[in-house]
Design a protein around this motif. Structure first.
Motif, PDB file in Angstrom:
ATOM      1  N   THR A 293       0.833  -1.201   0.000  1.00 33.02           N
ATOM      2  CA  THR A 293       0.000   0.000   0.000  1.00 33.02           C
ATOM      3  C   THR A 293       0.869   1.252   0.000  1.00 33.02           C
TER       4      THR A 293
ATOM      5  N   GLU B 173     -15.301  -4.682  -4.015  1.00 33.00           N
ATOM      6  CA  GLU B 173     -15.351  -5.537  -2.828  1.00 33.00           C
ATOM      7  C   GLU B 173     -15.558  -7.003  -3.208  1.00 33.00           C
TER       8      GLU B 173
ATOM      9  N   ASP C   6      -6.158   1.347  -1.359  1.00 30.95           N
ATOM     10  CA  ASP C   6      -7.403   1.292  -0.602  1.00 30.95           C
ATOM     11  C   ASP C   6      -7.260   0.343   0.594  1.00 30.95           C
ATOM     12  N   ALA C   7      -7.375   0.889   1.799  1.00 33.45           N
ATOM     13  CA  ALA C   7      -7.201   0.078   3.009  1.00 33.45           C
ATOM     14  C   ALA C   7      -8.245  -1.028   3.107  1.00 33.45           C
ATOM     15  N   ARG C   8      -9.441  -0.758   2.574  1.00 31.75           N
ATOM     16  CA  ARG C   8     -10.488  -1.787   2.661  1.00 31.75           C
ATOM     17  C   ARG C   8     -10.151  -2.982   1.775  1.00 31.75           C
TER      18      ARG C   8
ATOM     19  N   ALA D 273      -6.876  -3.719   1.055  1.00 27.96           N
ATOM     20  CA  ALA D 273      -5.690  -4.286   1.729  1.00 27.96           C
ATOM     21  C   ALA D 273      -6.084  -5.171   2.905  1.00 27.96           C
ATOM     22  N   ALA D 274      -7.272  -4.932   3.469  1.00 31.14           N
ATOM     23  CA  ALA D 274      -7.712  -5.709   4.629  1.00 31.14           C
ATOM     24  C   ALA D 274      -8.009  -7.164   4.273  1.00 31.14           C
ATOM     25  N   TYR D 275      -8.068  -7.482   2.988  1.00 30.29           N
ATOM     26  CA  TYR D 275      -8.238  -8.874   2.579  1.00 30.29           C
ATOM     27  C   TYR D 275      -6.912  -9.632   2.624  1.00 30.29           C
TER      28      TYR D 275
END
Lengths: 177, 252
Positions: B63, B204, B227-229, B231-233
């Motif tokens: 990121t 998503e 996008d942190a959302r 990266a959260a995967y």
């Protein structure tokens, strides 16, 4: 949350007594804290005192005697005014992360290091929430609540990133103050 | 770790133990390891002494803001771009020491790539797009198409098998691109902003499909995203700023 306006809203569909109002409130707002009976009666009395509601009549239906209330015209106007009134968006900024950064700057700490560690913790929590909502059989409520939390954490992260970029300027401003 | 079959279909394991997806399982030797990478575009430095590792079967998010060097790092790790200094080792082999022919063979057999958009051949159907890498690797047409169908199914776009890229939504096209990247059974997929051109929900869903399928297949993913959302995967995050990995860059 204004209990008096919510009760006025429930009275809008017709006269109701206290017990009934409490029951309907808890049905309409299932995730909210249930209303206490005492709070319902106190609020009704205040609505009557302020001319927003009045007694419709009393009856017992074979049980204990109950007083039914209805909204007055003034009450209906007040409800309409409240329901259309804009809620102030975030009037006070009282976030702990923000406070820590400022205090850290004031006290000569290392806000950048704190932000990096906080960011890592946020990412960790976002991974947990992502796993929860990606799990097989996750229901809609679970997905929606995880989405809600993820978007708020993401907003925090964006603020932290911007703050890291601003830190040099910010430090100079706080020093000058 | 070389007994995998080329063009393996869905459900076929790769001989190793399944990845638990927690990111805690590690092997002694990383699958991909970069040491001291330096790369400049003209006089503008893109990477300044970057070292990073990708373990077998893990999903690593790279990121950082625009211009931080994320894509350059991905290109170096995938052997698309040669760094000015430093080295990249894949499964113990140093990419910079491989002749171009071997390198492109490696990219074809062991690596899969997904970009933000535009990687599907517009004239071919989704099915033929996914079958293409298998056919280029020597698989017969009918087997290649059968496998392609299975992978489209896996990404939930079998219904679009006969559609050309222009006839699919952005999310569907990206799912087909993921199927194409994974159909040859690569050990690493390089995904550069794979959800960057999609709206929030479609992005998503594409990311969820990529993470789920890669974990199931034991494929490692190097995921570049801002996008942190997204990266959260991933199991871990490596964060670049101005061509340098920030401290605490790797968060378990």
């Amino acid at each position: 949350m204004s209990t008096r306006h919510v009760l006025l809203g429930l009275l809008a569909s017709g006269p109701s007594h206290g017990y009934d109002l409490k029951r309907r409130h808890d049905e309409q707002f299932p995730e909210a804290r249930p209303l206490a009976y005492g709070q319902v009666y106190t609020t009704l009395q205040r609505l009557v005192r302020d001319g927003l509601a009045e007694v419709d009549g009393t009856g017992s239906d074979g049980g204990p005697e109950r007083t039914a209330y209805r909204a007055t015209e003034e009450g209906t106007r007040e409800l309409s005014r409240w329901a259309g009134e804009i809620t102030p968006p975030a009037p006070f900024v009282t976030n702990e992360i923000f406070a820590k950064v400022v205090v850290s700057i004031l006290s000569g700490g290392d806000p950048a290091a704190y932000l990096r560690a906080q960011r890592a913790a946020h990412m960790g929590r976002m991974r947990e929430l992502t796993a929860v909502k990606s799990a097989a059989g996750a229901g809609l409520a679970t997905v929606l609540s995880a989405d809600y939390a993820l978007n708020h954490l993401d907003a925090d992260l964006r603020w932290m990133t911007t703050t890291e970029d601003r830190l040099t300027t910010l430090t100079a401003e706080v020093d000058a103050a | 770790m070389s007994n995998r079959s080329k063009g393996s279909g869905p459900g076929e394991g790769r001989g190793g133990s399944p990845v638990d997806g927690t990111g805690t399982g590690s092997t002694a030797q990383p699958l991909l390891a970069a040491r001291g990478l330096v790369k400049a575009h003209g006089r503008t430095p893109a990477l300044r002494d970057v070292s990073v590792e990708l373990r077998a079967g893990e999903i690593l998010a790279v990121t950082g803001p625009s211009g931080s060097g994320k894509s350059t790092l991905l290109h170096c790790l995938a052997g698309i771009v040669r760094p000015d200094a430093g080295s990249v080792a894949y499964d113990g082999r140093r990419l910079e020491e491989l002749p171009e022919k071997r390198l492109s063979e490696l990219r074809r057999t062991d690596f899969g790539v997904v970009f933000q958009f535009g990687q599907l051949v517009p004239e071919l159907t989704a099915l033929d797009n996914v079958a293409l890498p298998l056919m280029l690797a020597g698989t017969g047409r009918s087997l290649a198409r059968e496998r392609a169908g299975e992978w489209l199914e896996r990404f939930g776009v079998r219904g679009q098998a006969k559609a050309r890229p222009g006839e699919m939504s952005g999310g569907q096209a990206q799912r087909a691109a993921l199927a194409r990247a994974l159909v040859t059974g690569p050990r690493v997929v390089f995904a550069d902003e794979p959800t960057g051109a999609l709206d929030s929900l479609a992005g998503e869903q594409v990311m969820a499909a990529l993470a789920h399928t890669a974990r199931e297949a034991g494929t490692a993913v190097l995921l570049v995203t801002h996008d942190a959302r997204v990266a959260a995967y991933a199991d871990r995050e490596a964060r670049l700023r101005d061509g340098t990995l920030t401290p605490l860059e790797v968060t378990a």
